[in-house]
Design a protein around this motif. Structure first.
Motif, PDB file in Angstrom:
ATOM      1  N   PRO A  77      41.053 -23.344  13.851  1.00  0.00           N
ATOM      2  CA  PRO A  77      40.979 -24.796  13.869  1.00  0.00           C
ATOM      3  C   PRO A  77      40.591 -25.303  15.257  1.00  0.00           C
ATOM      4  CG  PRO A  77      43.257 -24.116  13.961  1.00  0.00           C
ATOM      5  CD  PRO A  77      42.436 -22.864  13.804  1.00  0.00           C
ATOM      6  N   MET A  78      40.078 -26.518  15.292  1.00  0.00           N
ATOM      7  CA  MET A  78      39.596 -27.114  16.529  1.00  0.00           C
ATOM      8  C   MET A  78      40.678 -27.122  17.610  1.00  0.00           C
ATOM      9  SD  MET A  78      37.941 -30.907  17.215  1.00  0.00           S
ATOM     10  CE  MET A  78      37.052 -30.861  15.697  1.00  0.00           C
ATOM     11  N   GLU A  79      41.889 -27.390  17.223  1.00  0.00           N
ATOM     12  CA  GLU A  79      43.001 -27.439  18.192  1.00  0.00           C
ATOM     13  C   GLU A  79      43.138 -26.131  18.964  1.00  0.00           C
ATOM     14  OE1 GLU A  79      45.159 -29.899  19.187  1.00  0.00           O
ATOM     15  OE2 GLU A  79      43.829 -31.224  18.067  1.00  0.00           O
ATOM     16  N   ARG A  80      42.884 -25.009  18.286  1.00  0.00           N
ATOM     17  CA  ARG A  80      43.009 -23.695  18.935  1.00  0.00           C
ATOM     18  C   ARG A  80      42.031 -23.577  20.097  1.00  0.00           C
ATOM     19  NH1 ARG A  80      41.089 -18.432  15.959  1.00  0.00           N
ATOM     20  NH2 ARG A  80      40.467 -17.335  17.814  1.00  0.00           N
ATOM     21  N   ASP A  81      40.798 -23.978  19.884  1.00  0.00           N
ATOM     22  CA  ASP A  81      39.803 -23.860  20.940  1.00  0.00           C
ATOM     23  C   ASP A  81      40.064 -24.857  22.057  1.00  0.00           C
ATOM     24  OD1 ASP A  81      37.686 -22.417  21.965  1.00  0.00           O
ATOM     25  OD2 ASP A  81      36.216 -23.853  21.273  1.00  0.00           O
ATOM     26  N   ASP A 133      29.520 -34.419  17.309  1.00  0.00           N
ATOM     27  CA  ASP A 133      30.068 -35.236  18.381  1.00  0.00           C
ATOM     28  C   ASP A 133      30.153 -34.408  19.659  1.00  0.00           C
ATOM     29  OD1 ASP A 133      31.386 -37.155  19.898  1.00  0.00           O
ATOM     30  OD2 ASP A 133      33.325 -36.839  18.927  1.00  0.00           O
ATOM     31  N   LEU A 134      29.238 -34.649  20.593  1.00  0.00           N
ATOM     32  CA  LEU A 134      29.292 -33.942  21.873  1.00  0.00           C
ATOM     33  C   LEU A 134      30.450 -34.514  22.683  1.00  0.00           C
ATOM     34  CD1 LEU A 134      25.581 -33.518  22.984  1.00  0.00           C
ATOM     35  CD2 LEU A 134      27.278 -31.724  22.709  1.00  0.00           C
ATOM     36  N   ILE A 135      31.487 -33.729  22.858  1.00  0.00           N
ATOM     37  CA  ILE A 135      32.636 -34.215  23.610  1.00  0.00           C
ATOM     38  C   ILE A 135      32.535 -33.824  25.082  1.00  0.00           C
ATOM     39  CG2 ILE A 135      34.114 -34.255  21.587  1.00  0.00           C
ATOM     40  CD1 ILE A 135      35.507 -31.736  22.708  1.00  0.00           C
ATOM     41  N   SER A 136      31.598 -32.941  25.412  1.00  0.00           N
ATOM     42  CA  SER A 136      31.347 -32.577  26.795  1.00  0.00           C
ATOM     43  C   SER A 136      29.879 -32.194  26.916  1.00  0.00           C
ATOM     44  CB  SER A 136      32.242 -31.408  27.209  1.00  0.00           C
ATOM     45  OG  SER A 136      31.954 -30.989  28.531  1.00  0.00           O
ATOM     46  N   TYR A 137      29.246 -32.685  27.963  1.00  0.00           N
ATOM     47  CA  TYR A 137      27.824 -32.417  28.164  1.00  0.00           C
ATOM     48  C   TYR A 137      27.506 -32.624  29.640  1.00  0.00           C
ATOM     49  CZ  TYR A 137      28.093 -37.449  27.349  1.00  0.00           C
ATOM     50  OH  TYR A 137      28.455 -38.762  27.378  1.00  0.00           O
ATOM     51  N   ASP A 155      32.939 -30.966  15.293  1.00  0.00           N
ATOM     52  CA  ASP A 155      32.661 -31.363  13.914  1.00  0.00           C
ATOM     53  C   ASP A 155      34.006 -31.813  13.353  1.00  0.00           C
ATOM     54  OD1 ASP A 155      32.387 -31.520  11.155  1.00  0.00           O
ATOM     55  OD2 ASP A 155      31.099 -29.755  11.015  1.00  0.00           O
ATOM     56  N   HIS A 156      34.225 -33.122  13.379  1.00  0.00           N
ATOM     57  CA  HIS A 156      35.520 -33.676  12.986  1.00  0.00           C
ATOM     58  C   HIS A 156      35.778 -33.551  11.490  1.00  0.00           C
ATOM     59  CE1 HIS A 156      36.193 -35.252  16.991  1.00  0.00           C
ATOM     60  NE2 HIS A 156      34.949 -35.698  16.980  1.00  0.00           N
ATOM     61  N   VAL A 167      35.925 -28.059  13.263  1.00  0.00           N
ATOM     62  CA  VAL A 167      35.345 -26.938  14.003  1.00  0.00           C
ATOM     63  C   VAL A 167      34.898 -27.431  15.372  1.00  0.00           C
ATOM     64  CG1 VAL A 167      33.498 -25.203  14.047  1.00  0.00           C
ATOM     65  CG2 VAL A 167      34.506 -25.900  11.869  1.00  0.00           C
ATOM     66  N   LEU A 168      35.180 -26.630  16.390  1.00  0.00           N
ATOM     67  CA  LEU A 168      34.692 -26.904  17.733  1.00  0.00           C
ATOM     68  C   LEU A 168      33.658 -25.843  18.069  1.00  0.00           C
ATOM     69  CD1 LEU A 168      35.498 -29.042  19.907  1.00  0.00           C
ATOM     70  CD2 LEU A 168      36.647 -27.172  21.074  1.00  0.00           C
ATOM     71  N   TYR A 169      32.504 -26.262  18.558  1.00  0.00           N
ATOM     72  CA  TYR A 169      31.436 -25.349  18.951  1.00  0.00           C
ATOM     73  C   TYR A 169      31.337 -25.359  20.468  1.00  0.00           C
ATOM     74  CZ  TYR A 169      29.985 -25.610  14.074  1.00  0.00           C
ATOM     75  OH  TYR A 169      29.951 -25.556  12.702  1.00  0.00           O
ATOM     76  N   VAL A 170      31.469 -24.196  21.064  1.00  0.00           N
ATOM     77  CA  VAL A 170      31.339 -24.036  22.509  1.00  0.00           C
ATOM     78  C   VAL A 170      30.057 -23.263  22.757  1.00  0.00           C
ATOM     79  CG1 VAL A 170      32.381 -23.083  24.599  1.00  0.00           C
ATOM     80  CG2 VAL A 170      33.842 -24.051  22.814  1.00  0.00           C
TER      81      VAL A 170
END
Length: 137
Positions: A49-53, A117-121, A73-74, A78-81
């Motif tokens: 889950p996103m929280e884990r990453d 949603d780019l949360i960091s760039y 991806d809310h 999923v969080l994509y790094v």
């Protein structure tokens, strides 16, 4: 002596929470996205889950101000790094999007959607600071 309020760096968890303004733009449906091929400039490590990453990024002390490419991806949680191309295979138990894969990305940094949603760039004109994949292991 005047009291100065130093603005603190937002945490990864703060950045991943969509603001009401961002949610209102999503509801308007005017933001643009496009499919970007993986495996050229970066590979994408998908962690659920996103929280884990988010916890991993915080524990590794990777600063949100570093300019790394991190996409949320809310809808799917999923969080994509983004990592250096060809390096994501060192990570057991995660899905890596590399060559022959595409990822839905905002057309501009302000064109985020609930699934892209780019949360960091990086700052304008700077290349992304890709996170070494072996640090995520």
């Amino acid at each position: 002596m005047a009291n100065s309020r130093k603005r603190s760096t937002p945490t990864w968890h703060d950045l991943a929470q969509p603001s009401t303004g961002k949610q209102a733009r999503w509801a308007g449906g005017l933001n643009r996205t496009w499919w970007i091929p993986c495996g050229k400039e970066w590979d994408a490590v998908a962690i659920t889950p996103m929280e884990r990453d988010l916890d991993v990024l915080a524990v590794l002390r990777i600063s949100p101000r570093r300019g790394a490419l991190v996409l949320a991806d809310h809808l799917r949680g999923v969080l994509y790094v983004m990592v250096e191309p060809g390096t994501g295979d060192v990570l057991p138990g995660v899905r890596v999007l590399s060559s022959r894969s595409e990822l839905l990305m905002p057309a501009t940094y302000s064109d985020s959607t609930a699934v892209a949603d780019l949360i960091s760039y990086p700052r304008s004109g700077e290349p992304p600071a890709l996170i070494p994949a072996d640090r995520l292991a």
